[in-house]
Design a protein around this motif. Structure first.
Motif, PDB file in Angstrom:
ATOM      1  N   VAL A 114       0.846  -1.195   0.000  1.00  0.00           N
ATOM      2  CA  VAL A 114       0.000   0.000   0.000  1.00  0.00           C
ATOM      3  C   VAL A 114       0.880   1.244   0.000  1.00  0.00           C
ATOM      4  O   VAL A 114       0.644   2.190  -0.754  1.00  0.00           O
ATOM      5  CB  VAL A 114      -0.953   0.000   1.215  1.00  0.00           C
ATOM      6  N   VAL A 115       1.927   1.226   0.821  1.00  0.00           N
ATOM      7  CA  VAL A 115       2.849   2.356   0.880  1.00  0.00           C
ATOM      8  C   VAL A 115       3.531   2.535  -0.473  1.00  0.00           C
ATOM      9  O   VAL A 115       3.656   3.645  -0.982  1.00  0.00           O
ATOM     10  CB  VAL A 115       3.893   2.164   2.001  1.00  0.00           C
ATOM     11  N   ALA A 158     -10.766  14.388 -10.611  1.00  0.00           N
ATOM     12  CA  ALA A 158     -11.706  13.343 -10.177  1.00  0.00           C
ATOM     13  C   ALA A 158     -11.028  12.538  -9.081  1.00  0.00           C
ATOM     14  O   ALA A 158      -9.843  12.239  -9.166  1.00  0.00           O
ATOM     15  CB  ALA A 158     -12.096  12.442 -11.335  1.00  0.00           C
ATOM     16  N   TYR A 159     -11.787  12.206  -8.034  1.00  0.00           N
ATOM     17  CA  TYR A 159     -11.228  11.458  -6.916  1.00  0.00           C
ATOM     18  C   TYR A 159     -12.340  10.659  -6.247  1.00  0.00           C
ATOM     19  O   TYR A 159     -13.400  11.199  -5.951  1.00  0.00           O
ATOM     20  CB  TYR A 159     -10.586  12.413  -5.904  1.00  0.00           C
ATOM     21  N   GLU A 160     -12.094   9.376  -6.051  1.00  0.00           N
ATOM     22  CA  GLU A 160     -13.024   8.520  -5.304  1.00  0.00           C
ATOM     23  C   GLU A 160     -12.208   7.686  -4.337  1.00  0.00           C
ATOM     24  O   GLU A 160     -11.110   7.230  -4.668  1.00  0.00           O
ATOM     25  CB  GLU A 160     -13.794   7.595  -6.243  1.00  0.00           C
ATOM     26  N   ASN A 161     -12.756   7.467  -3.140  1.00  0.00           N
ATOM     27  CA  ASN A 161     -12.065   6.687  -2.140  1.00  0.00           C
ATOM     28  C   ASN A 161     -13.097   5.996  -1.262  1.00  0.00           C
ATOM     29  O   ASN A 161     -13.939   6.658  -0.660  1.00  0.00           O
ATOM     30  CB  ASN A 161     -11.172   7.597  -1.298  1.00  0.00           C
ATOM     31  N   GLU A 162     -13.047   4.675  -1.209  1.00  0.00           N
ATOM     32  CA  GLU A 162     -13.951   3.895  -0.355  1.00  0.00           C
ATOM     33  C   GLU A 162     -13.106   2.942   0.479  1.00  0.00           C
ATOM     34  O   GLU A 162     -12.224   2.269  -0.042  1.00  0.00           O
ATOM     35  CB  GLU A 162     -14.923   3.063  -1.195  1.00  0.00           C
ATOM     36  N   ASP A 163     -13.382   2.872   1.765  1.00  0.00           N
ATOM     37  CA  ASP A 163     -12.696   1.938   2.657  1.00  0.00           C
ATOM     38  C   ASP A 163     -13.735   1.330   3.578  1.00  0.00           C
ATOM     39  O   ASP A 163     -14.341   2.030   4.386  1.00  0.00           O
ATOM     40  CB  ASP A 163     -11.617   2.656   3.451  1.00  0.00           C
ATOM     41  N   ASP A 207     -12.617  -3.370   6.644  1.00  0.00           N
ATOM     42  CA  ASP A 207     -12.315  -4.786   6.844  1.00  0.00           C
ATOM     43  C   ASP A 207     -11.203  -5.273   5.914  1.00  0.00           C
ATOM     44  O   ASP A 207     -11.028  -6.461   5.692  1.00  0.00           O
ATOM     45  CB  ASP A 207     -13.570  -5.637   6.643  1.00  0.00           C
ATOM     46  N   GLY A 208     -10.432  -4.344   5.367  1.00  0.00           N
ATOM     47  CA  GLY A 208      -9.361  -4.698   4.440  1.00  0.00           C
ATOM     48  C   GLY A 208      -9.732  -4.520   2.987  1.00  0.00           C
ATOM     49  O   GLY A 208      -8.885  -4.612   2.113  1.00  0.00           O
ATOM     50  N   ASN A 209     -11.003  -4.254   2.713  1.00  0.00           N
ATOM     51  CA  ASN A 209     -11.454  -4.011   1.348  1.00  0.00           C
ATOM     52  C   ASN A 209     -11.488  -2.502   1.103  1.00  0.00           C
ATOM     53  O   ASN A 209     -12.008  -1.757   1.927  1.00  0.00           O
ATOM     54  CB  ASN A 209     -12.851  -4.600   1.132  1.00  0.00           C
ATOM     55  N   PHE A 210     -10.927  -2.072  -0.028  1.00  0.00           N
ATOM     56  CA  PHE A 210     -10.944  -0.653  -0.351  1.00  0.00           C
ATOM     57  C   PHE A 210     -10.872  -0.471  -1.858  1.00  0.00           C
ATOM     58  O   PHE A 210     -10.529  -1.386  -2.604  1.00  0.00           O
ATOM     59  CB  PHE A 210      -9.785   0.093   0.325  1.00  0.00           C
ATOM     60  N   ARG A 211     -11.215   0.729  -2.286  1.00  0.00           N
ATOM     61  CA  ARG A 211     -11.111   1.149  -3.693  1.00  0.00           C
ATOM     62  C   ARG A 211     -10.749   2.614  -3.709  1.00  0.00           C
ATOM     63  O   ARG A 211     -11.209   3.382  -2.873  1.00  0.00           O
ATOM     64  CB  ARG A 211     -12.457   0.998  -4.420  1.00  0.00           C
ATOM     65  N   TYR A 212      -9.949   2.990  -4.660  1.00  0.00           N
ATOM     66  CA  TYR A 212      -9.721   4.413  -4.872  1.00  0.00           C
ATOM     67  C   TYR A 212      -9.373   4.653  -6.334  1.00  0.00           C
ATOM     68  O   TYR A 212      -8.926   3.758  -7.043  1.00  0.00           O
ATOM     69  CB  TYR A 212      -8.631   4.981  -3.958  1.00  0.00           C
ATOM     70  N   SER A 213      -9.606   5.858  -6.769  1.00  0.00           N
ATOM     71  CA  SER A 213      -9.218   6.263  -8.114  1.00  0.00           C
ATOM     72  C   SER A 213      -9.056   7.772  -8.129  1.00  0.00           C
ATOM     73  O   SER A 213      -9.661   8.475  -7.327  1.00  0.00           O
ATOM     74  CB  SER A 213     -10.257   5.822  -9.146  1.00  0.00           C
ATOM     75  N   PHE A 214      -8.213   8.235  -9.025  1.00  0.00           N
ATOM     76  CA  PHE A 214      -8.096   9.673  -9.229  1.00  0.00           C
ATOM     77  C   PHE A 214      -7.654   9.944 -10.654  1.00  0.00           C
ATOM     78  O   PHE A 214      -7.113   9.083 -11.341  1.00  0.00           O
ATOM     79  CB  PHE A 214      -7.154  10.333  -8.216  1.00  0.00           C
ATOM     80  N   GLN A 215      -7.909  11.161 -11.080  1.00  0.00           N
ATOM     81  CA  GLN A 215      -7.515  11.640 -12.402  1.00  0.00           C
ATOM     82  C   GLN A 215      -7.033  13.064 -12.226  1.00  0.00           C
ATOM     83  O   GLN A 215      -7.628  13.840 -11.486  1.00  0.00           O
ATOM     84  CB  GLN A 215      -8.700  11.582 -13.357  1.00  0.00           C
ATOM     85  N   THR A 216      -5.946  13.410 -12.919  1.00  0.00           N
ATOM     86  CA  THR A 216      -5.426  14.766 -12.822  1.00  0.00           C
ATOM     87  C   THR A 216      -5.580  15.495 -14.152  1.00  0.00           C
ATOM     88  O   THR A 216      -5.783  14.880 -15.199  1.00  0.00           O
ATOM     89  CB  THR A 216      -3.931  14.768 -12.417  1.00  0.00           C
ATOM     90  N   SER A 217      -5.432  16.794 -14.090  1.00  0.00           N
ATOM     91  CA  SER A 217      -5.614  17.623 -15.278  1.00  0.00           C
ATOM     92  C   SER A 217      -4.533  17.416 -16.331  1.00  0.00           C
ATOM     93  O   SER A 217      -4.723  17.769 -17.491  1.00  0.00           O
ATOM     94  CB  SER A 217      -5.663  19.105 -14.874  1.00  0.00           C
ATOM     95  N   ASN A 218      -3.403  16.838 -15.959  1.00  0.00           N
ATOM     96  CA  ASN A 218      -2.343  16.609 -16.945  1.00  0.00           C
ATOM     97  C   ASN A 218      -2.341  15.172 -17.479  1.00  0.00           C
ATOM     98  O   ASN A 218      -1.355  14.724 -18.053  1.00  0.00           O
ATOM     99  CB  ASN A 218      -0.979  16.983 -16.371  1.00  0.00           C
ATOM    100  N   GLN A 258      -5.181   6.866 -12.041  1.00  0.00           N
ATOM    101  CA  GLN A 258      -4.847   5.685 -11.249  1.00  0.00           C
ATOM    102  C   GLN A 258      -6.109   5.160 -10.602  1.00  0.00           C
ATOM    103  O   GLN A 258      -6.973   5.932 -10.173  1.00  0.00           O
ATOM    104  CB  GLN A 258      -3.808   5.984 -10.175  1.00  0.00           C
ATOM    105  N   ASN A 259      -6.207   3.833 -10.536  1.00  0.00           N
ATOM    106  CA  ASN A 259      -7.285   3.213  -9.780  1.00  0.00           C
ATOM    107  C   ASN A 259      -6.772   1.922  -9.190  1.00  0.00           C
ATOM    108  O   ASN A 259      -5.862   1.292  -9.736  1.00  0.00           O
ATOM    109  CB  ASN A 259      -8.541   2.988 -10.640  1.00  0.00           C
ATOM    110  N   ALA A 260      -7.317   1.551  -8.048  1.00  0.00           N
ATOM    111  CA  ALA A 260      -6.891   0.343  -7.358  1.00  0.00           C
ATOM    112  C   ALA A 260      -8.038  -0.199  -6.522  1.00  0.00           C
ATOM    113  O   ALA A 260      -8.899   0.549  -6.055  1.00  0.00           O
ATOM    114  CB  ALA A 260      -5.682   0.623  -6.478  1.00  0.00           C
ATOM    115  N   ARG A 261      -8.010  -1.511  -6.357  1.00  0.00           N
ATOM    116  CA  ARG A 261      -8.958  -2.203  -5.496  1.00  0.00           C
ATOM    117  C   ARG A 261      -8.144  -3.121  -4.606  1.00  0.00           C
ATOM    118  O   ARG A 261      -7.294  -3.872  -5.076  1.00  0.00           O
ATOM    119  CB  ARG A 261      -9.934  -3.024  -6.338  1.00  0.00           C
ATOM    120  N   GLY A 262      -8.381  -3.040  -3.310  1.00  0.00           N
ATOM    121  CA  GLY A 262      -7.646  -3.865  -2.365  1.00  0.00           C
ATOM    122  C   GLY A 262      -8.572  -4.767  -1.582  1.00  0.00           C
ATOM    123  O   GLY A 262      -9.743  -4.454  -1.367  1.00  0.00           O
TER     124      GLY A 262
END
Length: 135
Positions: free
Chosen positions: A4-5, A31-36, A39-50, A54-58
């Motif tokens: 994760v680090v 754009a930014y989304e983050n769900e935790d 219990d060890g399950n998570f999702r996040y994603s982001f988009q930048t102007s340039n 990135q997106n990930a599911r754990g």
């Protein structure tokens, strides 16, 4: 936890301002989304102007680690886009991308030697850490 680090460090490095010419180019998060679930399950994603995405599911792994599946992309200086997908689990970090170099195939004599070693192992042969046969 280390994975994760590592994923966070990659995201920060990729999102760092790129300096071109005399003025730095700053990226904004568009754009930014983050769900935790806690219990060890998570999702996040982001988009930048340039153009960085990135997106990930754990999810919890079989050996107590966090497993992560995700992808990231960013624009290259030549106009192409670097796309990387990855899995990080009990088998380590496993990226896939057309940009990752691939080793050339082994020469025929190396394949022949590997087959001989496989046959010797099947017959019970063992070697020490110096490469010397011990039986």
């Amino acid at each position: 936890m280390k994975l994760v680090v590592f994923a966070c460090l990659v995201a920060v490095a990729v999102a760092a301002p790129q300096i071109r010419g005399d003025a730095p180019e700053y990226a904004e998060i568009i754009a930014y989304e983050n769900e935790d679930s806690g219990d060890g399950n998570f999702r996040y994603s982001f988009q930048t102007s340039n153009g960085i995405n990135q997106n990930a599911r754990g999810y919890p792994g079989s050996q107590g680690q966090s497993n992560i599946e995700g992808s990231f992309s960013f624009p290259l200086d030549d106009g192409r886009t670097a796309d990387v997908t990855y899995i990080a689990d009990e088998n380590g970090f496993q990226p896939q991308s057309d940009l990752i170099p691939v080793a050339p195939p082994n020469p025929a004599h190396v394949e022949e030697l590997l087959q001989i070693v496989a046959q010797l192992k099947a017959q019970g042969a063992q070697w020490n850490d110096q490469g010397e046969r011990i039986n």
